[in-house]
Design a protein around this motif. Structure first.
Motif, PDB file in Angstrom:
ATOM      1  N   GLN A 284     -19.518   2.634  19.136  1.00  0.00           N
ATOM      2  CA  GLN A 284     -18.479   2.782  18.119  1.00  0.00           C
ATOM      3  C   GLN A 284     -17.644   1.510  17.986  1.00  0.00           C
ATOM      4  N   GLU A 285     -17.343   0.872  19.107  1.00  0.00           N
ATOM      5  CA  GLU A 285     -16.550  -0.358  19.061  1.00  0.00           C
ATOM      6  C   GLU A 285     -17.317  -1.459  18.335  1.00  0.00           C
ATOM      7  N   ALA A 286     -18.616  -1.557  18.613  1.00  0.00           N
ATOM      8  CA  ALA A 286     -19.440  -2.564  17.936  1.00  0.00           C
ATOM      9  C   ALA A 286     -19.505  -2.289  16.435  1.00  0.00           C
ATOM     10  N   ILE A 304     -24.306   9.023  17.051  1.00  0.00           N
ATOM     11  CA  ILE A 304     -23.531   7.887  16.546  1.00  0.00           C
ATOM     12  C   ILE A 304     -24.332   7.015  15.596  1.00  0.00           C
ATOM     13  N   VAL A 305     -25.590   6.738  15.935  1.00  0.00           N
ATOM     14  CA  VAL A 305     -26.408   5.796  15.173  1.00  0.00           C
ATOM     15  C   VAL A 305     -27.233   6.538  14.127  1.00  0.00           C
ATOM     16  N   LYS A 306     -27.096   6.143  12.879  1.00  0.00           N
ATOM     17  CA  LYS A 306     -27.941   6.683  11.816  1.00  0.00           C
ATOM     18  C   LYS A 306     -29.042   5.666  11.557  1.00  0.00           C
ATOM     19  N   ALA A 341     -21.901  -3.242   7.745  1.00  0.00           N
ATOM     20  CA  ALA A 341     -20.920  -2.692   6.809  1.00  0.00           C
ATOM     21  C   ALA A 341     -20.965  -1.166   6.799  1.00  0.00           C
ATOM     22  N   SER A 342     -22.151  -0.596   6.875  1.00  0.00           N
ATOM     23  CA  SER A 342     -22.290   0.866   6.907  1.00  0.00           C
ATOM     24  C   SER A 342     -21.685   1.445   8.176  1.00  0.00           C
ATOM     25  N   GLY A 343     -21.911   0.763   9.298  1.00  0.00           N
ATOM     26  CA  GLY A 343     -21.340   1.222  10.551  1.00  0.00           C
ATOM     27  C   GLY A 343     -19.826   1.200  10.535  1.00  0.00           C
ATOM     28  N   LYS A 346     -18.541   4.114   8.628  1.00  0.00           N
ATOM     29  CA  LYS A 346     -18.719   5.381   9.340  1.00  0.00           C
ATOM     30  C   LYS A 346     -17.607   5.626  10.351  1.00  0.00           C
ATOM     31  N   VAL A 347     -17.197   4.575  11.090  1.00  0.00           N
ATOM     32  CA  VAL A 347     -16.212   4.800  12.160  1.00  0.00           C
ATOM     33  C   VAL A 347     -14.773   4.722  11.672  1.00  0.00           C
ATOM     34  N   GLU A 348     -14.551   4.294  10.436  1.00  0.00           N
ATOM     35  CA  GLU A 348     -13.173   4.186   9.947  1.00  0.00           C
ATOM     36  C   GLU A 348     -12.459   5.536   9.941  1.00  0.00           C
ATOM     37  N   GLN A 349     -13.207   6.631   9.900  1.00  0.00           N
ATOM     38  CA  GLN A 349     -12.601   7.962   9.908  1.00  0.00           C
ATOM     39  C   GLN A 349     -12.448   8.518  11.332  1.00  0.00           C
TER      40      GLN A 349
END
Length: 376
Positions: A284-286, A304-306, A341-343, A346-349
């Motif tokens: 998540q940090e990455a 976590i990973v899509k 960018a997609s990652g 995803k974690v911004e929420q």
């Protein structure tokens, strides 16, 4: 609420359990709740204005471990919390759950460390017996909790398969301010990239504890990929062996805070190697730092990973699968940018504030006898 957090690990020890506990305490402080921490000593006497009480501790394989004593029951009785939060309970935390049960206090246990696998890896010829015995102990201690929270769907299923009662899913938050794609333009990050990739190599990196259970030896598969540089951030008992195994890798040692965020931003691809993670916080940090990630198709990373969107999953049982996944990303900058960018999106929420608000709901469920309708 008035919360007592009984944790197997706390400051100055830094690991996933400590980080989670500190972020919970931060949000409790920011939103006007009361809390107390009970942990193995030595530790600071306070955190964010909350009292920290210590119990006697011993050091085992580099970890500070609390000694279970009846003193914990007296501490909880004096504090009189509405709910007891047991963070990654095993020894000290198990005593906390027993004390809560004896005092009639509601309790929430947060499962975080895969102790059956960890202990089995050090069990040698009796590893199978060690793993079975550990699950028996976990069934007992978690039976004392009103709710046990698992960090990923895979772990939740594993707990259910081993007879752990009253379980629910609770993920982890991530700091999206310090871990941010814009940090890549920091002068310190530019300097660091110049050191580890002087000829413009694609930087492949791992962040975390250097220990056998993290399976960092898998990086040997990618150590000779053309036009790449391997960076390893962290420290631990396996460092000497890994330095011999990966003589061309750059070992940056232990980092925290802004220097850790800068280390993430100096990477082009984040590589997670362990197959027994209950969650995968470094992933998540990455992703928050805007990096594409590669991880085993096992355990917490599955949540976590899509694949093909935020990164790639590899089959840890298939030789060469990690090399193929990392090699594809290393050679395709446009794919790295798109997945990074997609990652990030995803974690911004997944801010810690929103995640701890969910935890407060579970506290309320434990306090309210009707909570049983909301857990397995």
């Amino acid at each position: 609420m008035r919360v007592a957090i009984v944790t197997e690990s706390f400051l100055p020890t830094l690991n996933g359990v400590t980080t989670s506990v500190c972020r919970v305490l931060d949000h409790l402080a920011d939103t006007g709740h009361e809390a107390m921490v009970v942990c193995p000593g030595p530790a600071p006497t306070a955190y964010r204005g909350f009292e920290v009480r210590t119990v006697r501790g011993v050091t085992v394989r580099g970890f500070r471990v609390g000694v279970p004593t009846f003193e914990l029951e007296r501490i909880l009785a004096d504090y009189a919390p509405q709910v007891v939060h047991a963070a990654s309970p095993f020894g000290h935390g198990a005593r906390g759950l027993a004390a809560a049960r004896n005092l009639g206090l509601p309790s929430v246990a947060v499962y975080q460390t895969d102790m059956p696998t960890y202990l089995a890896q050090h069990g040698g010829p009796i590893s199978g017996g060690v793993e079975r015995a550990t699950w028996r102990w976990l069934r007992h201690l978690h039976s004392l909790a009103d709710i046990t929270l698992a960090p990923s769907s895979t772990t939740l299923q594993e707990l259910n398969d081993h007879g752990i009662p009253r379980t629910a899913l609770w993920g982890r938050g991530v700091d999206t301010v310090n871990y941010h794609p814009d940090r890549r333009f920091d002068e310190e990050v530019t300097d660091l990239r110049r050191c580890v990739a002087p000829h413009g190599e694609t930087v492949l990196g791992y962040v975390g504890r250097l220990a056998p259970e993290k399976e960092i030896h898998r990086l040997a598969e990618v150590a000779d990929l053309p036009n790449t540089s391997v960076v390893i951030v962290g420290d631990g008992p396996s460092r000497d062996r890994l330095e011999r195994l990966l003589p061309k890798a750059h070992f940056l040692g232990f980092r925290e805070g802004i220097p850790l965020a800068q280390a993430y931003s100096a990477l082009d691809v984040f590589v997670h190697t362990g197959c027994h993670e209950t969650f995968g916080q470094t992933l998540q940090e990455a992703m928050a730092a805007g990096l594409p990630v590669v991880a085993p198709a096992a355990g917490g990373p599955l949540d976590i990973v899509k694949p093909g969107v935020t990164g790639l999953l590899f089959d840890p049982e298939h030789d060469g699968a990690l090399r193929q996944a990392v090699g594809g990303l290393a050679s395709d900058e446009s794919m790295r940018v798109r997945m990074g960018a997609s990652g990030r999106r995803k974690v911004e929420q997944r801010s810690w504030a929103s995640v701890v608000d969910q935890l407060l709901d579970f506290y309320a469920d434990a306090i309210n006898p009707a909570y049983a309708r909301r857990v397995a």
